[in-house]
Design a protein around this motif. Structure first.
Motif, PDB file in Angstrom:
ATOM      1  N   ALA A 217      43.277  34.693  50.649  1.00 63.26           N
ATOM      2  CA  ALA A 217      42.228  35.705  50.802  1.00 63.26           C
ATOM      3  C   ALA A 217      42.186  36.655  49.607  1.00 63.26           C
ATOM      4  O   ALA A 217      41.098  37.051  49.161  1.00 63.26           O
ATOM      5  N   SER A 218      43.350  37.015  49.077  1.00 60.61           N
ATOM      6  CA  SER A 218      43.391  37.972  47.971  1.00 60.61           C
ATOM      7  C   SER A 218      42.794  37.419  46.682  1.00 60.61           C
ATOM      8  O   SER A 218      42.455  38.177  45.773  1.00 60.61           O
ATOM      9  N   ALA A 219      42.661  36.098  46.606  1.00 59.08           N
ATOM     10  CA  ALA A 219      42.193  35.470  45.367  1.00 59.08           C
ATOM     11  C   ALA A 219      40.771  34.944  45.448  1.00 59.08           C
ATOM     12  O   ALA A 219      40.253  34.405  44.466  1.00 59.08           O
ATOM     13  N   LYS A 220      40.110  35.072  46.604  1.00 56.68           N
ATOM     14  CA  LYS A 220      38.805  34.424  46.780  1.00 56.68           C
ATOM     15  C   LYS A 220      37.751  34.936  45.805  1.00 56.68           C
ATOM     16  O   LYS A 220      36.992  34.152  45.227  1.00 56.68           O
ATOM     17  N   ARG A 221      37.673  36.253  45.605  1.00 54.13           N
ATOM     18  CA  ARG A 221      36.670  36.788  44.692  1.00 54.13           C
ATOM     19  C   ARG A 221      36.940  36.344  43.255  1.00 54.13           C
ATOM     20  O   ARG A 221      36.028  35.945  42.528  1.00 54.13           O
ATOM     21  N   MET A 222      38.201  36.381  42.844  1.00 61.30           N
ATOM     22  CA  MET A 222      38.539  35.959  41.498  1.00 61.30           C
ATOM     23  C   MET A 222      38.367  34.453  41.338  1.00 61.30           C
ATOM     24  O   MET A 222      37.931  33.972  40.281  1.00 61.30           O
ATOM     25  N   PHE A 223      38.695  33.698  42.375  1.00 62.78           N
ATOM     26  CA  PHE A 223      38.509  32.245  42.340  1.00 62.78           C
ATOM     27  C   PHE A 223      37.039  31.914  42.132  1.00 62.78           C
ATOM     28  O   PHE A 223      36.692  31.024  41.335  1.00 62.78           O
ATOM     29  N   ALA A 224      36.155  32.625  42.832  1.00 63.18           N
ATOM     30  CA  ALA A 224      34.719  32.388  42.677  1.00 63.18           C
ATOM     31  C   ALA A 224      34.260  32.711  41.263  1.00 63.18           C
ATOM     32  O   ALA A 224      33.417  32.005  40.691  1.00 63.18           O
ATOM     33  N   ALA A 225      34.818  33.781  40.676  1.00 62.12           N
ATOM     34  CA  ALA A 225      34.436  34.152  39.308  1.00 62.12           C
ATOM     35  C   ALA A 225      34.950  33.151  38.287  1.00 62.12           C
ATOM     36  O   ALA A 225      34.300  32.893  37.267  1.00 62.12           O
ATOM     37  N   ALA A 226      36.122  32.575  38.549  1.00 63.69           N
ATOM     38  CA  ALA A 226      36.731  31.639  37.598  1.00 63.69           C
ATOM     39  C   ALA A 226      36.219  30.215  37.747  1.00 63.69           C
ATOM     40  O   ALA A 226      36.350  29.408  36.824  1.00 63.69           O
ATOM     41  N   GLY A 396      29.768  36.583  36.462  1.00 68.11           N
ATOM     42  CA  GLY A 396      31.015  36.995  37.101  1.00 68.11           C
ATOM     43  C   GLY A 396      32.052  37.519  36.140  1.00 68.11           C
ATOM     44  O   GLY A 396      33.181  37.810  36.555  1.00 68.11           O
ATOM     45  N   ALA A 397      31.695  37.673  34.857  1.00 66.17           N
ATOM     46  CA  ALA A 397      32.685  38.099  33.872  1.00 66.17           C
ATOM     47  C   ALA A 397      33.219  39.495  34.149  1.00 66.17           C
ATOM     48  O   ALA A 397      34.375  39.815  33.842  1.00 66.17           O
ATOM     49  N   ARG A 398      32.400  40.360  34.773  1.00 66.06           N
ATOM     50  CA  ARG A 398      32.853  41.728  35.023  1.00 66.06           C
ATOM     51  C   ARG A 398      34.042  41.780  35.968  1.00 66.06           C
ATOM     52  O   ARG A 398      34.787  42.748  35.979  1.00 66.06           O
ATOM     53  N   ARG A 399      34.214  40.752  36.795  1.00 68.35           N
ATOM     54  CA  ARG A 399      35.339  40.746  37.740  1.00 68.35           C
ATOM     55  C   ARG A 399      36.678  40.612  37.030  1.00 68.35           C
ATOM     56  O   ARG A 399      37.721  40.877  37.628  1.00 68.35           O
ATOM     57  N   PHE A 400      36.653  40.180  35.784  1.00 63.71           N
ATOM     58  CA  PHE A 400      37.914  40.022  35.056  1.00 63.71           C
ATOM     59  C   PHE A 400      38.408  41.340  34.461  1.00 63.71           C
ATOM     60  O   PHE A 400      39.491  41.386  33.920  1.00 63.71           O
ATOM     61  N   GLU A 401      37.623  42.396  34.572  1.00 62.77           N
ATOM     62  CA  GLU A 401      38.045  43.682  34.026  1.00 62.77           C
ATOM     63  C   GLU A 401      39.289  44.216  34.737  1.00 62.77           C
ATOM     64  O   GLU A 401      40.150  44.848  34.150  1.00 62.77           O
TER      65      GLU A 401
END
Length: 404
Positions: A217-226, A396-401
């Protein structure tokens, strides 16, 4: 009986200290096995002539390798935690040797298909186990070096396999035999070199379980961005690995296996080099830079095929490799950064499975599309599709900030 059960669950003795020899051995074994997975790439046109199949079957031959990788990631992904690193790596070496032997025999298509499955199983085992083995064999103070070496062994090994096969097929006798014979000898040496590799695991049989794909669950948003980077990066690798030899020969009229091997090697070599040299930049810069580089590379690929230009094709391969390396490395790094240690294997395995699915499926589609519209046009359509997904990935690049 109780004593035997208790003994089976006792932890292993303390592993020996990491040494430079163990690090070198683990890198060598990793490199040689990954080399074996790409040996057939420059030889596909020769296999096509020998067995009479076309580009569509060549892409299937490549895709079945990806199926083997995915299967190995699921079945063997966590076995090394319970059985130990060396036993799993030894199994991967055995699979790789068996694949080389089947290609050496190479008397009918069934042997080639089986050889590709075994090669995929070997690659899957090493993808999930060899990287951590290299890191665990790093002497004190050499951890960053070990991380760079693991990257170079993985992507660099893929490129070296293509380059070695292309050169041997061009300048050595028996082009469908010599590359696999050389690799088999190197693999036997790798089996011996495993004796020098440190095995840090001390788990018991109770730790053995399948590694099913799952996104914490903690990685879902980052997984979607990557995910767009994994999809496009490995799709491009699949395209160059599966049908580049065909369009280099049919569209550019270059039939030398040495040239084919060098072009595809440049893709993987640029990937490894970019990851090592630029790893210190922020994740957001790497994602944006890598994605834009891949978009440019797809434009260069389309121009190369429409103009029939080998130099432009070479430039596109270098750009595609650099972009792929940056987006995939950054995506992996970002996902592990937001995932708890006990769930990282699940997250990274899911990331690799996504990548290998999109390494095979688009390549198959391009192969079948080539039968309808021609190889050059099919590849241009593929390049445009990759560029569109890359543009979507920039959103989704902004999520890597948050992880820079």
């Amino acid at each position: 009986m109780a004593d035997e059960t208790a003994a089976a669950h006792q932890p292993r003795s303390e592993p020996r200290a990491a040494t430079g020899w163990g690090l070198a051995a683990s890198v060598y074994v990793f490199t040689v096995v990954m080399m074996g997975t790409t040996l057939p790439t420059p030889l596909y046109p020769i296999f096509e002539q020998r067995f009479g199949f076309g580009t569509a079957f060549t892409t299937q031959l490549f895709a079945i390798y990806a199926v083997g990788v995915i299967g190995a990631l699921i079945v063997f992904g966590r076995l090394s935690d319970g059985l130990g690193r060396r036993p799993l790596l030894r199994l991967g070496v055995i699979f790789s040797i068996a694949s080389a032997v089947l290609f050496l025999i190479g008397s009918h298509i069934g042997l080639l298909l089986t050889g590709r499955v075994l090669s995929g199983l070997a690659a899957g085992i090493f993808t999930s186990t060899a990287t951590v083995t290299v890191l665990e064999n790093a002497p004190a103070g050499r951890e960053r070096l070990a991380g760079s070496l693991a990257t170079a062994a993985n992507m660099g090994g893929l490129g070296l396999g293509i380059l070695t096969s292309g050169l041997l097929a061009r300048f050595a006798p028996a082009p469908l035999v010599t590359p696999f014979l050389v690799n088999a000898i190197m693999l036997v040496i790798a089996g011996v070199a495993l004796l020098l590799v440190r095995d840090r695991t001390r788990g018991g049989a109770t730790a053995v379980r399948l590694q099913l794909p799952r996104i914490p669950a903690s990685a879902k948003r980052m997984f979607a961005a990557a995910s767009p980077g994994a999809i496009t990066g490995f799709a491009v690798c699949g395209l160059y690995s599966a049908i580049a030899p065909s369009f280099i020969g049919q569209t550019l009229h270059v039939t030398s296996t040495a040239v084919t091997g060098a072009v595809v090697f440049l893709l993987f070599g640029a990937s490894a080099t970019a990851q090592v040299l630029l790893r210190g930049l922020s994740d957001r810069r790497l994602i944006i830079g890598g994605t834009v580089t891949m978009i440019v590379s797809m434009g260069a690929l389309a121009c190369a095929l429409m103009a029939g230009s080998l130099p432009v094709l070479i430039a596109s391969a270098a750009l595609a490799g650099a972009g792929q390396g940056l987006v995939f490395m950054t995506g992996m790094r970002a996902i592990t950064a937001v995932t708890a240690p006990e769930h990282r294997t699940e997250a990274t395995t899911s990331y690799f499975i996504l990548a290998y699915v999109f390494m095979s499926v688009p390549a198959i589609g391009a192969g079948f599309l080539a039968a309808e519209v021609g190889l050059a046009d099919a590849t241009v359509i593929f390049a445009l599709a990759v560029a569109v997904v890359c543009v979507a990935g920039l959103a989704g690049a902004r999520r890597f900030e948050s992880v820079t």
